[in-house]
Motif scaffolding. Sequence first.
Motif, PDB file in Angstrom:
ATOM      1  N   LEU A 450       0.814  -1.211   0.000  1.00  0.00           N
ATOM      2  CA  LEU A 450       0.000   0.000   0.000  1.00  0.00           C
ATOM      3  C   LEU A 450       0.851   1.266   0.000  1.00  0.00           C
ATOM      4  CD1 LEU A 450      -2.832  -1.026   2.504  1.00  0.00           C
ATOM      5  CD2 LEU A 450      -3.056  -0.633   0.034  1.00  0.00           C
ATOM      6  N   SER A 451       2.074   1.148   0.506  1.00  0.00           N
ATOM      7  CA  SER A 451       2.985   2.309   0.551  1.00  0.00           C
ATOM      8  C   SER A 451       3.869   2.392  -0.676  1.00  0.00           C
ATOM      9  CB  SER A 451       3.848   2.229   1.819  1.00  0.00           C
ATOM     10  OG  SER A 451       3.051   2.217   2.979  1.00  0.00           O
ATOM     11  N   GLY A 452       3.640   1.529  -1.651  1.00  0.00           N
ATOM     12  CA  GLY A 452       4.419   1.568  -2.888  1.00  0.00           C
ATOM     13  C   GLY A 452       5.785   0.938  -2.769  1.00  0.00           C
ATOM     14  N   LEU A 453       5.979   0.075  -1.761  1.00  0.00           N
ATOM     15  CA  LEU A 453       7.300  -0.509  -1.544  1.00  0.00           C
ATOM     16  C   LEU A 453       7.363  -1.988  -1.899  1.00  0.00           C
ATOM     17  CD1 LEU A 453       8.161   1.185   1.877  1.00  0.00           C
ATOM     18  CD2 LEU A 453       9.066   1.761  -0.371  1.00  0.00           C
ATOM     19  N   ALA A 454       6.315  -2.503  -2.528  1.00  0.00           N
ATOM     20  CA  ALA A 454       6.329  -3.916  -2.900  1.00  0.00           C
ATOM     21  C   ALA A 454       7.250  -4.178  -4.077  1.00  0.00           C
ATOM     22  CB  ALA A 454       4.916  -4.384  -3.237  1.00  0.00           C
ATOM     23  N   ALA A 455       7.519  -3.142  -4.885  1.00  0.00           N
ATOM     24  CA  ALA A 455       8.318  -3.340  -6.092  1.00  0.00           C
ATOM     25  C   ALA A 455       9.810  -3.125  -5.867  1.00  0.00           C
ATOM     26  CB  ALA A 455       7.832  -2.396  -7.195  1.00  0.00           C
ATOM     27  N   VAL A 456      10.212  -2.578  -4.721  1.00  0.00           N
ATOM     28  CA  VAL A 456      11.639  -2.367  -4.473  1.00  0.00           C
ATOM     29  C   VAL A 456      12.257  -3.672  -3.974  1.00  0.00           C
ATOM     30  CG1 VAL A 456      11.204   0.052  -3.896  1.00  0.00           C
ATOM     31  CG2 VAL A 456      11.376  -1.643  -2.057  1.00  0.00           C
ATOM     32  N   SER A 457      13.571  -3.747  -3.970  1.00  0.00           N
ATOM     33  CA  SER A 457      14.256  -4.937  -3.471  1.00  0.00           C
ATOM     34  C   SER A 457      13.931  -5.141  -1.995  1.00  0.00           C
ATOM     35  CB  SER A 457      15.773  -4.785  -3.635  1.00  0.00           C
ATOM     36  OG  SER A 457      16.121  -4.654  -4.991  1.00  0.00           O
ATOM     37  N   ARG A 458      13.534  -6.359  -1.652  1.00  0.00           N
ATOM     38  CA  ARG A 458      13.227  -6.691  -0.256  1.00  0.00           C
ATOM     39  C   ARG A 458      14.095  -7.882   0.148  1.00  0.00           C
ATOM     40  NH1 ARG A 458       7.301  -8.161  -0.674  1.00  0.00           N
ATOM     41  NH2 ARG A 458       8.042  -8.725  -2.759  1.00  0.00           N
ATOM     42  N   VAL A 459      14.890  -7.682   1.188  1.00  0.00           N
ATOM     43  CA  VAL A 459      15.818  -8.716   1.646  1.00  0.00           C
ATOM     44  C   VAL A 459      15.555  -8.998   3.114  1.00  0.00           C
ATOM     45  CG1 VAL A 459      18.229  -9.353   1.951  1.00  0.00           C
ATOM     46  CG2 VAL A 459      17.560  -7.989  -0.023  1.00  0.00           C
ATOM     47  N   GLY A 460      15.443 -10.282   3.444  1.00  0.00           N
ATOM     48  CA  GLY A 460      15.221 -10.680   4.820  1.00  0.00           C
ATOM     49  C   GLY A 460      16.437 -11.365   5.405  1.00  0.00           C
ATOM     50  N   ASP A 478       6.107 -13.666  -1.208  1.00  0.00           N
ATOM     51  CA  ASP A 478       6.678 -13.819  -2.552  1.00  0.00           C
ATOM     52  C   ASP A 478       7.552 -12.624  -2.926  1.00  0.00           C
ATOM     53  OD1 ASP A 478       5.346 -16.182  -2.735  1.00  0.00           O
ATOM     54  OD2 ASP A 478       4.072 -15.624  -4.437  1.00  0.00           O
ATOM     55  N   GLY A 479       8.736 -12.929  -3.433  1.00  0.00           N
ATOM     56  CA  GLY A 479       9.649 -11.886  -3.902  1.00  0.00           C
ATOM     57  C   GLY A 479      10.669 -11.453  -2.874  1.00  0.00           C
ATOM     58  N   ILE A 480      10.506 -11.848  -1.616  1.00  0.00           N
ATOM     59  CA  ILE A 480      11.492 -11.485  -0.596  1.00  0.00           C
ATOM     60  C   ILE A 480      12.668 -12.455  -0.683  1.00  0.00           C
ATOM     61  CG2 ILE A 480      11.952 -11.153   1.855  1.00  0.00           C
ATOM     62  CD1 ILE A 480       8.999 -10.616   2.285  1.00  0.00           C
ATOM     63  N   VAL A 481      13.864 -11.918  -0.806  1.00  0.00           N
ATOM     64  CA  VAL A 481      15.087 -12.711  -0.906  1.00  0.00           C
ATOM     65  C   VAL A 481      15.692 -12.858   0.489  1.00  0.00           C
ATOM     66  CG1 VAL A 481      17.413 -12.775  -1.890  1.00  0.00           C
ATOM     67  CG2 VAL A 481      15.502 -11.932  -3.261  1.00  0.00           C
ATOM     68  N   TYR A 482      16.259 -14.020   0.790  1.00  0.00           N
ATOM     69  CA  TYR A 482      16.842 -14.223   2.110  1.00  0.00           C
ATOM     70  C   TYR A 482      17.979 -15.245   2.037  1.00  0.00           C
ATOM     71  CZ  TYR A 482      13.993 -18.472   2.145  1.00  0.00           C
ATOM     72  OH  TYR A 482      13.423 -19.681   1.824  1.00  0.00           O
ATOM     73  N   PRO A 483      18.958 -15.151   2.947  1.00  0.00           N
ATOM     74  CA  PRO A 483      20.056 -16.138   2.986  1.00  0.00           C
ATOM     75  C   PRO A 483      19.548 -17.456   3.538  1.00  0.00           C
ATOM     76  CG  PRO A 483      20.275 -14.591   4.803  1.00  0.00           C
ATOM     77  CD  PRO A 483      19.132 -14.101   3.967  1.00  0.00           C
TER      78      PRO A 483
END
Length: 576
Positions: A450-460, A478-483
């Motif tokens: 909702l804040s427009g941050l779903a399309a930026v890189s997301r790393v956990g 979905d789309g969150i990258v993590y080690p």
Amino acid sequence: MNKPAARISALSLSMLLFVGCATTSVAPTSSPAQQAAIALLEQGKPREAAQQLEAEAGLARGAGKAQLLADAAFAWHEAGDSARARMLMAQVQPRQLSGATSQRFALLQAELALADGQPATALQVLQQPSTSLSLPAPLQARWHLARAQAFETSGDAFNAATERARAGVMLSGAARSDNQRAITRLLAGLDDVTLRDRAAALPAGEPLYNFAGRALIARGLPLPRPFDRDSAWQLDTGKRPPAEADGYRPPVKLAVLLPLTGNLATAAAPVRDGLLAGYYGETRRRPEIEFIDTRGTATGAGAAYDKAVAAGVDFIIGPLGRDEVDALFHREQLPVPLLALNRGKDTPPPGSAGFSLAPEDDGIIAAEYLLGRERGNVLVIASNDDSGRRASAAFKERFSERGGKIAASISVNDAPGDIGAQLRQASGVDAVFLAVKGNQARALAPQLALSGLAAVSRVGTSQLTSNTGKAEEDMALDGIVYPSEAWTTRGTAGLPAHSSLASTLPTVRGAAARLFAFGHDAWKITAYMEKLATATSGGLDGATGTLMLDGFGNVLRTPAWSTFSGGQPHAIGNGR
């Protein structure tokens, strides 16, 4: 000319005379009174030393007087009275000084020059090679630290780091830890090419090399040569048969120190099972092995270590708890080397090593991941538990050191509330770092969208998989990258597939799988320690990732990378 300018100019002139004339001095003989005063100084009584030296100077002449005044000035500086130190300095002819007095006077001049914002002058008076210094170790450390400050102020980060590393071998405790963090910060500001080339040019034995090597590995760059290691790292392998072609050379008799009872027993069970899976999966020579209970306490760890030594083992794995590790690391001597399974407050003692899955590692790994993809303005969202705080603190420190910007930092509870207003205030964000568990991330994902941050890189972090397992719910991730662990994403040689073991072995299910992989790698590191100690690239393929041993005895881990897709974890190779 105003008075402060005149004072600085006179000080600079005195320093230049010192540089030009120091080599022509004739060494006067120290009087018993001067030697007694210096002893007071080294005992931490600078005011008494200053008063005694100044009184002696009033009775002396020539070079002897200069020596006494110079030492008195230094003592007043140590006592916190720099004004009196400066007054006495003006009466000193630098060319009349020699030996330790000359070196103390140079250090005094440099520290005052730095206080006056004159780094070039400080470097001029500290030109004497450190190998020829006759000062006690604490003052030699200050000599290097003064040079480091001068270089950093002048914009030369690499030479500043070099001087700090030289000082570090003479520091201990908090001062040493703070200095190590400063070195990491200085190296973090260098670009890849500069770091690579300057590290390759360092001579063998230069203390900075091991720090530079760590920085190279963190960026995925190869080492120009193996890490420097002192004689303590010459493992006592005389009782062992020669290494196999792949470097396999395990101990003859091995002890494993784990909290088999007590509060940490639940965590120890998958570590034990993973270690045994690796041990029994090896068909070649294996050491005799004994598990010893530490009971999860520092006292228990000490007793377990002593029992292992008395049993004649030649290598030890463990202990697991942080307090247990600190208790052993703080011993004056460890007659049998060990691989600690947690991060201690200090670096491992010479000859021993440390291996951990610390939250700080996840934060550093995530920072390097985003920096490698040219992300520069990151929003940090972290759980307010211990793991979240530690991971986010490490991320922010490394990301900022490397030139990145933290747009905002938000702390959330286990059940995150509405943070929409805070998200909207974070402008220009090109990535989000999520140091949260899976259930928290599920609650945060719609708010990010909702804040427009779903399309930026997301790393956990590796905690992202906690409290997950239902694909219909986890589609929010979905789309969150993590080690992740290499074993659970792409398999590991010598271990059955994770899905196969999880169907029959409780200590492989859920979050325990990570500890199982950790235990497996503890065995593998032990069996290949000699190979790890001499590696320059490639590392050792383990269940938790690719493993390397740095010059300080810390095992560095490059993880696999995964992402959620359709609510299911999927490997993505190197993270792209």
